[in-house]
Scaffold this motif. Structure first.
Motif, PDB file in Angstrom:
ATOM      1  N   ASP A 202     115.996 -70.494 -15.445  1.00  0.00           N
ATOM      2  CA  ASP A 202     115.278 -70.604 -14.238  1.00  0.00           C
ATOM      3  C   ASP A 202     114.966 -71.009 -12.893  1.00  0.00           C
ATOM      4  OD1 ASP A 202     112.496 -69.842 -16.072  1.00  0.00           O
ATOM      5  OD2 ASP A 202     113.275 -71.309 -17.296  1.00  0.00           O
ATOM      6  N   ARG A 203     115.521 -72.039 -13.113  1.00  0.00           N
ATOM      7  CA  ARG A 203     116.795 -72.599 -12.138  1.00  0.00           C
ATOM      8  C   ARG A 203     118.089 -72.521 -12.149  1.00  0.00           C
ATOM      9  NH1 ARG A 203     114.429 -73.270  -7.277  1.00  0.00           N
ATOM     10  NH2 ARG A 203     115.286 -75.336  -6.829  1.00  0.00           N
ATOM     11  N   TYR A 204     118.836 -72.250 -11.073  1.00  0.00           N
ATOM     12  CA  TYR A 204     119.817 -72.880 -10.681  1.00  0.00           C
ATOM     13  C   TYR A 204     120.693 -73.759  -9.645  1.00  0.00           C
ATOM     14  CZ  TYR A 204     121.427 -69.236  -6.772  1.00  0.00           C
ATOM     15  OH  TYR A 204     120.752 -69.367  -5.296  1.00  0.00           O
ATOM     16  N   LEU A 205     121.366 -73.861 -10.688  1.00  0.00           N
ATOM     17  CA  LEU A 205     122.657 -75.349  -9.650  1.00  0.00           C
ATOM     18  C   LEU A 205     123.471 -74.182  -9.421  1.00  0.00           C
ATOM     19  CD1 LEU A 205     121.665 -78.563 -10.949  1.00  0.00           C
ATOM     20  CD2 LEU A 205     120.523 -77.269  -9.163  1.00  0.00           C
ATOM     21  N   ILE A 212     126.602 -79.492  -4.966  1.00  0.00           N
ATOM     22  CA  ILE A 212     126.212 -79.096  -5.264  1.00  0.00           C
ATOM     23  C   ILE A 212     125.687 -78.232  -4.222  1.00  0.00           C
ATOM     24  CG2 ILE A 212     123.364 -78.013  -5.987  1.00  0.00           C
ATOM     25  CD1 ILE A 212     123.062 -80.357  -7.906  1.00  0.00           C
ATOM     26  N   VAL A 213     126.612 -76.861  -4.010  1.00  0.00           N
ATOM     27  CA  VAL A 213     126.577 -76.125  -2.894  1.00  0.00           C
ATOM     28  C   VAL A 213     125.609 -74.528  -2.715  1.00  0.00           C
ATOM     29  CG1 VAL A 213     129.457 -76.505  -3.008  1.00  0.00           C
ATOM     30  CG2 VAL A 213     128.215 -74.738  -3.870  1.00  0.00           C
ATOM     31  N   GLN A 214     124.786 -74.558  -4.113  1.00  0.00           N
ATOM     32  CA  GLN A 214     123.925 -73.785  -3.633  1.00  0.00           C
ATOM     33  C   GLN A 214     122.815 -73.758  -5.078  1.00  0.00           C
ATOM     34  OE1 GLN A 214     125.224 -69.637  -1.887  1.00  0.00           O
ATOM     35  NE2 GLN A 214     123.458 -68.583  -3.811  1.00  0.00           N
ATOM     36  N   SER A 215     121.671 -74.145  -4.975  1.00  0.00           N
ATOM     37  CA  SER A 215     120.239 -73.386  -5.901  1.00  0.00           C
ATOM     38  C   SER A 215     119.712 -72.996  -5.827  1.00  0.00           C
ATOM     39  CB  SER A 215     119.849 -75.217  -6.371  1.00  0.00           C
ATOM     40  OG  SER A 215     119.389 -75.684  -4.979  1.00  0.00           O
ATOM     41  N   GLY A 216     118.713 -72.466  -6.816  1.00  0.00           N
ATOM     42  CA  GLY A 216     117.935 -71.400  -6.811  1.00  0.00           C
ATOM     43  C   GLY A 216     116.753 -71.354  -7.972  1.00  0.00           C
ATOM     44  N   ASP A 217     115.779 -69.991  -7.383  1.00  0.00           N
ATOM     45  CA  ASP A 217     115.333 -69.197  -8.798  1.00  0.00           C
ATOM     46  C   ASP A 217     116.516 -68.418  -9.236  1.00  0.00           C
ATOM     47  OD1 ASP A 217     113.029 -70.903  -7.717  1.00  0.00           O
ATOM     48  OD2 ASP A 217     111.981 -68.881  -6.487  1.00  0.00           O
ATOM     49  N   GLY A 218     116.531 -68.657 -10.945  1.00  0.00           N
ATOM     50  CA  GLY A 218     117.324 -67.591 -11.877  1.00  0.00           C
ATOM     51  C   GLY A 218     117.301 -66.764 -11.062  1.00  0.00           C
ATOM     52  N   GLU A 219     115.572 -65.639 -10.962  1.00  0.00           N
ATOM     53  CA  GLU A 219     115.865 -64.233 -10.483  1.00  0.00           C
ATOM     54  C   GLU A 219     116.468 -64.378  -9.833  1.00  0.00           C
ATOM     55  OE1 GLU A 219     111.472 -63.796 -10.214  1.00  0.00           O
ATOM     56  OE2 GLU A 219     110.649 -64.894  -8.706  1.00  0.00           O
ATOM     57  N   ALA A 223     120.732 -61.695  -6.163  1.00  0.00           N
ATOM     58  CA  ALA A 223     120.729 -60.890  -4.682  1.00  0.00           C
ATOM     59  C   ALA A 223     121.691 -62.389  -4.106  1.00  0.00           C
ATOM     60  CB  ALA A 223     119.177 -61.424  -4.942  1.00  0.00           C
ATOM     61  N   GLU A 224     121.562 -63.083  -4.389  1.00  0.00           N
ATOM     62  CA  GLU A 224     121.554 -64.515  -3.421  1.00  0.00           C
ATOM     63  C   GLU A 224     123.421 -65.092  -3.753  1.00  0.00           C
ATOM     64  OE1 GLU A 224     119.173 -67.650  -4.286  1.00  0.00           O
ATOM     65  OE2 GLU A 224     117.497 -67.092  -3.277  1.00  0.00           O
ATOM     66  N   GLY A 225     124.405 -63.413  -4.389  1.00  0.00           N
ATOM     67  CA  GLY A 225     125.820 -63.776  -4.581  1.00  0.00           C
ATOM     68  C   GLY A 225     126.351 -65.068  -5.784  1.00  0.00           C
TER      69      GLY A 225
END
Length: 232
Positions: A202-205, A212-219, A223-225
């Protein structure tokens, strides 16, 4: 439920965890990804009190738990499935599962909850077999079942797919989805297998060199590489 703020840890002169801040919410799978050696397991050990945090704060259900011992964190509703499973090979499957009930007393600690066997039917079929006689995948299911026996509100999984056959990986993924869908448990999943993480998150780190260099929604992981960031 779980909030981590500016967490730091050192080994000797090496800065292993660098100002980590994140949260894990009930009803969500938060996936922590990163290559080997970036500090993922160190972070989990800090969360569970197995090693102390040098600085920063760990909040669980609104309370700071930095000074809590591991057993106190388990009693507070946190459960940890370590890398390598660490089951008791000479105990039966049922005895291993009963060890997960140690936070309870009396009648509550005498019988494996039916839910465990519903989630992992193979454990019911093999409940009188010794843990060491199970396959790697079955031992992983046993380790997760033992953690779930304490009825946690936070389940921390350290690379549950490592060395596991694809069919069992699929079964473990179904269980994680089922637990998240109930809405009363936060799940923190550390994983190197990108496709498994992407299917569940649901969320990624993303961790690199202790931060932690990047985070966002799992979906949005593809797209976010994220695949490129964690590729070995």
């Amino acid at each position: 439920m779980l909030q981590v703020t500016n967490l730091n840890q050192f080994y000797g002169g090496s800065h292993i965890l660098r100002g980590l801040s994140f949260e894990a919410k009930p009803g969500e799978v938060t996936c922590l990804l990163g290559r080997n050696g970036v500090g993922k397991t160190t972070l989990l050990k800090c969360l569970m009190g197995l090693i102390p945090a040098k600085s920063g704060e760990i909040h669980w259900q609104g309370k700071t738990i930095n000074q809590h011992k591991p057993h106190q964190r388990v009693r507070a509703g946190m459960a940890y499935v370590p890398q390598g499973r660490e089951i008791f090979p000479r105990l039966t499957v049922e005895e291993n599962l009963l060890m997960g009930l140690s936070r309870f007393s009396g009648a509550q600690a005498k019988q494996v909850p039916d839910e465990i066997f519903e989630l992992f039917p193979v454990l019911h079929a093999m409940r009188y077999r010794r843990g060491g006689d199970l396959s790697g995948g079955q031992q992983q299911q046993l380790a997760i079942g033992r953690a779930l026996a304490c009825r946690p509100q936070l389940l921390v999984l350290d690379e549950p797919t490592e060395g596991i056959q694809p069919s069992v990986i699929k079964e473990i993924g179904v269980v994680i989805k089922t637990l998240a869908a109930r809405g009363d448990m936060a799940i923190l999943l550390v994983e190197q297998f990108y496709d498994f993480a992407a299917e569940l998150a649901d969320r990624y780190l993303v961790m690199s060199r202790g931060a932690i260099v990047q985070s966002g929604d799992g979906e949005n992981m593809e797209a976010e590489g994220v695949r490129h960031l964690v590729a070995i």
